[in-house]
Design a protein around this motif. Sequence first.
Motif, PDB file in Angstrom:
ATOM      1  N   ILE A  16      48.629  45.305  37.185  1.00 60.50           N
ATOM      2  CA  ILE A  16      49.109  44.613  38.389  1.00 60.50           C
ATOM      3  C   ILE A  16      48.413  45.186  39.622  1.00 60.50           C
ATOM      4  O   ILE A  16      48.016  44.439  40.529  1.00 60.50           O
ATOM      5  CB  ILE A  16      50.642  44.722  38.523  1.00 60.50           C
ATOM      6  CG1 ILE A  16      51.333  43.976  37.378  1.00 60.50           C
ATOM      7  CG2 ILE A  16      51.129  44.225  39.883  1.00 60.50           C
ATOM      8  CD1 ILE A  16      51.039  42.499  37.317  1.00 60.50           C
ATOM      9  N   GLU A  17      48.238  46.476  39.640  1.00 59.89           N
ATOM     10  CA  GLU A  17      47.537  47.113  40.762  1.00 59.89           C
ATOM     11  C   GLU A  17      46.091  46.617  40.846  1.00 59.89           C
ATOM     12  O   GLU A  17      45.573  46.358  41.934  1.00 59.89           O
ATOM     13  CB  GLU A  17      47.570  48.642  40.590  1.00 59.89           C
ATOM     14  CG  GLU A  17      47.415  49.385  41.876  1.00 59.89           C
ATOM     15  CD  GLU A  17      47.737  50.854  41.727  1.00 59.89           C
ATOM     16  OE1 GLU A  17      47.096  51.632  42.468  1.00 59.89           O
ATOM     17  OE2 GLU A  17      48.588  51.246  40.918  1.00 59.89           O
ATOM     18  N   MET A  18      45.431  46.452  39.700  1.00 53.62           N
ATOM     19  CA  MET A  18      44.050  45.949  39.683  1.00 53.62           C
ATOM     20  C   MET A  18      43.995  44.491  40.165  1.00 53.62           C
ATOM     21  O   MET A  18      43.083  44.119  40.903  1.00 53.62           O
ATOM     22  CB  MET A  18      43.445  46.084  38.275  1.00 53.62           C
ATOM     23  CG  MET A  18      43.139  47.523  37.944  1.00 53.62           C
ATOM     24  SD  MET A  18      42.463  47.959  36.315  1.00 53.62           S
ATOM     25  CE  MET A  18      42.151  46.518  35.445  1.00 53.62           C
ATOM     26  N   ILE A  19      44.971  43.694  39.759  1.00 56.51           N
ATOM     27  CA  ILE A  19      45.031  42.294  40.208  1.00 56.51           C
ATOM     28  C   ILE A  19      45.240  42.246  41.723  1.00 56.51           C
ATOM     29  O   ILE A  19      44.570  41.484  42.431  1.00 56.51           O
ATOM     30  CB  ILE A  19      46.145  41.532  39.466  1.00 56.51           C
ATOM     31  CG1 ILE A  19      45.753  41.334  38.005  1.00 56.51           C
ATOM     32  CG2 ILE A  19      46.441  40.196  40.142  1.00 56.51           C
ATOM     33  CD1 ILE A  19      46.880  40.853  37.114  1.00 56.51           C
ATOM     34  N   LYS A  32      34.978  45.533  49.267  1.00 62.56           N
ATOM     35  CA  LYS A  32      35.043  45.985  47.882  1.00 62.56           C
ATOM     36  C   LYS A  32      35.546  47.426  47.822  1.00 62.56           C
ATOM     37  O   LYS A  32      35.308  48.209  48.745  1.00 62.56           O
ATOM     38  CB  LYS A  32      33.676  45.864  47.223  1.00 62.56           C
ATOM     39  CG  LYS A  32      33.236  44.418  47.098  1.00 62.56           C
ATOM     40  CD  LYS A  32      32.027  44.278  46.253  1.00 62.56           C
ATOM     41  CE  LYS A  32      31.709  42.778  46.161  1.00 62.56           C
ATOM     42  NZ  LYS A  32      30.688  42.492  45.212  1.00 62.56           N
ATOM     43  N   PHE A  33      36.237  47.724  46.737  1.00 62.91           N
ATOM     44  CA  PHE A  33      36.783  49.061  46.505  1.00 62.91           C
ATOM     45  C   PHE A  33      36.332  49.546  45.124  1.00 62.91           C
ATOM     46  O   PHE A  33      37.156  49.759  44.236  1.00 62.91           O
ATOM     47  CB  PHE A  33      38.317  49.029  46.558  1.00 62.91           C
ATOM     48  CG  PHE A  33      38.864  48.481  47.849  1.00 62.91           C
ATOM     49  CD1 PHE A  33      39.042  49.307  48.943  1.00 62.91           C
ATOM     50  CD2 PHE A  33      39.210  47.136  47.960  1.00 62.91           C
ATOM     51  CE1 PHE A  33      39.554  48.808  50.132  1.00 62.91           C
ATOM     52  CE2 PHE A  33      39.732  46.630  49.141  1.00 62.91           C
ATOM     53  CZ  PHE A  33      39.898  47.463  50.226  1.00 62.91           C
ATOM     54  N   PRO A  34      35.023  49.726  44.917  1.00 66.21           N
ATOM     55  CA  PRO A  34      34.523  50.024  43.567  1.00 66.21           C
ATOM     56  C   PRO A  34      35.028  51.349  42.994  1.00 66.21           C
ATOM     57  O   PRO A  34      35.330  51.425  41.804  1.00 66.21           O
ATOM     58  CB  PRO A  34      33.005  50.039  43.738  1.00 66.21           C
ATOM     59  CG  PRO A  34      32.769  50.260  45.187  1.00 66.21           C
ATOM     60  CD  PRO A  34      33.946  49.664  45.899  1.00 66.21           C
ATOM     61  N   GLU A  35      35.152  52.370  43.817  1.00 67.44           N
ATOM     62  CA  GLU A  35      35.605  53.664  43.307  1.00 67.44           C
ATOM     63  C   GLU A  35      37.057  53.585  42.853  1.00 67.44           C
ATOM     64  O   GLU A  35      37.422  54.122  41.800  1.00 67.44           O
ATOM     65  CB  GLU A  35      35.456  54.773  44.371  1.00 67.44           C
ATOM     66  CG  GLU A  35      34.023  55.052  44.777  1.00 67.44           C
ATOM     67  CD  GLU A  35      33.563  54.167  45.947  1.00 67.44           C
ATOM     68  OE1 GLU A  35      34.373  53.372  46.479  1.00 67.44           O
ATOM     69  OE2 GLU A  35      32.387  54.279  46.318  1.00 67.44           O
ATOM     70  N   TYR A  36      37.871  52.922  43.655  1.00 64.02           N
ATOM     71  CA  TYR A  36      39.285  52.813  43.298  1.00 64.02           C
ATOM     72  C   TYR A  36      39.466  51.933  42.061  1.00 64.02           C
ATOM     73  O   TYR A  36      40.278  52.248  41.187  1.00 64.02           O
ATOM     74  CB  TYR A  36      40.097  52.279  44.480  1.00 64.02           C
ATOM     75  CG  TYR A  36      41.586  52.345  44.236  1.00 64.02           C
ATOM     76  CD1 TYR A  36      42.198  53.553  43.901  1.00 64.02           C
ATOM     77  CD2 TYR A  36      42.379  51.211  44.324  1.00 64.02           C
ATOM     78  CE1 TYR A  36      43.555  53.624  43.668  1.00 64.02           C
ATOM     79  CE2 TYR A  36      43.742  51.276  44.080  1.00 64.02           C
ATOM     80  CZ  TYR A  36      44.323  52.484  43.762  1.00 64.02           C
ATOM     81  OH  TYR A  36      45.668  52.554  43.517  1.00 64.02           O
ATOM     82  N   LEU A  37      38.696  50.854  41.973  1.00 61.87           N
ATOM     83  CA  LEU A  37      38.753  49.984  40.800  1.00 61.87           C
ATOM     84  C   LEU A  37      38.339  50.753  39.546  1.00 61.87           C
ATOM     85  O   LEU A  37      38.983  50.630  38.496  1.00 61.87           O
ATOM     86  CB  LEU A  37      37.881  48.747  40.992  1.00 61.87           C
ATOM     87  CG  LEU A  37      37.969  47.687  39.901  1.00 61.87           C
ATOM     88  CD1 LEU A  37      39.398  47.190  39.726  1.00 61.87           C
ATOM     89  CD2 LEU A  37      37.049  46.529  40.224  1.00 61.87           C
ATOM     90  N   GLU A  38      37.315  51.573  39.634  1.00 63.62           N
ATOM     91  CA  GLU A  38      36.887  52.393  38.496  1.00 63.62           C
ATOM     92  C   GLU A  38      37.977  53.394  38.109  1.00 63.62           C
ATOM     93  O   GLU A  38      38.217  53.644  36.930  1.00 63.62           O
ATOM     94  CB  GLU A  38      35.580  53.133  38.794  1.00 63.62           C
ATOM     95  CG  GLU A  38      34.356  52.288  38.598  1.00 63.62           C
ATOM     96  CD  GLU A  38      34.278  51.647  37.210  1.00 63.62           C
ATOM     97  OE1 GLU A  38      34.427  52.369  36.197  1.00 63.62           O
ATOM     98  OE2 GLU A  38      34.086  50.419  37.142  1.00 63.62           O
ATOM     99  N   TYR A  39      38.623  53.949  39.110  1.00 67.33           N
ATOM    100  CA  TYR A  39      39.724  54.873  38.849  1.00 67.33           C
ATOM    101  C   TYR A  39      40.855  54.170  38.102  1.00 67.33           C
ATOM    102  O   TYR A  39      41.406  54.705  37.131  1.00 67.33           O
ATOM    103  CB  TYR A  39      40.232  55.477  40.168  1.00 67.33           C
ATOM    104  CG  TYR A  39      41.525  56.229  40.028  1.00 67.33           C
ATOM    105  CD1 TYR A  39      41.559  57.472  39.389  1.00 67.33           C
ATOM    106  CD2 TYR A  39      42.714  55.696  40.512  1.00 67.33           C
ATOM    107  CE1 TYR A  39      42.750  58.165  39.243  1.00 67.33           C
ATOM    108  CE2 TYR A  39      43.909  56.384  40.365  1.00 67.33           C
ATOM    109  CZ  TYR A  39      43.929  57.606  39.726  1.00 67.33           C
ATOM    110  OH  TYR A  39      45.112  58.290  39.581  1.00 67.33           O
ATOM    111  N   LEU A  40      41.200  52.968  38.536  1.00 68.56           N
ATOM    112  CA  LEU A  40      42.261  52.201  37.865  1.00 68.56           C
ATOM    113  C   LEU A  40      41.867  51.849  36.425  1.00 68.56           C
ATOM    114  O   LEU A  40      42.693  51.928  35.519  1.00 68.56           O
ATOM    115  CB  LEU A  40      42.591  50.929  38.651  1.00 68.56           C
ATOM    116  CG  LEU A  40      43.290  51.135  39.996  1.00 68.56           C
ATOM    117  CD1 LEU A  40      43.448  49.813  40.729  1.00 68.56           C
ATOM    118  CD2 LEU A  40      44.638  51.822  39.809  1.00 68.56           C
TER     119      LEU A  40
END
Length: 144
Positions: free
Chosen positions: A81-84, A96-104
């Motif tokens: 849900i957080e990724m969505i 874009k939040f690539p680092e946070y998306l990779e972390y998730l």
Amino acid sequence: MLQRLTNYYQEHKSVFEKNFQVVLAEFEVEAIHKMRTSTKRLRALLQLIEYLSPDKFKAKKQLKKIRQLFKYAGKIREIQIEMITLTHYSEALKIKFPEYLEYLKYRERKEIARFLRALPDIDKKGKILDDKYILEIIQNISDK
């Protein structure tokens, strides 16, 4: 009433099992949601059965295996849900939040691994719910 309880149990156990298989294959967002929802409904039903047959049936004992899956699946669901949500805001804000998306994604993989490690304990004990026993208890509930 007994037939309704039986039908309700069979329906939601079927929904749980179907989505459990999809979760094992793909960890698909909607399957995790439906599996958890059916778990909540089964839990409520088993608590009702315990209320109607307090000396013969303990809901907590029947829910032991399912509770563990529910917990791990819940952590996976929260991350999904957080990724969505992140994707939605990323598109809306054009940031874009690539680092946070990779972390998730890393956290999701970690929680999936925990979910999968819990399966051998469940498999050793056989079925997740004891259909025969639960259906027998339902049939022996007296009309009060």
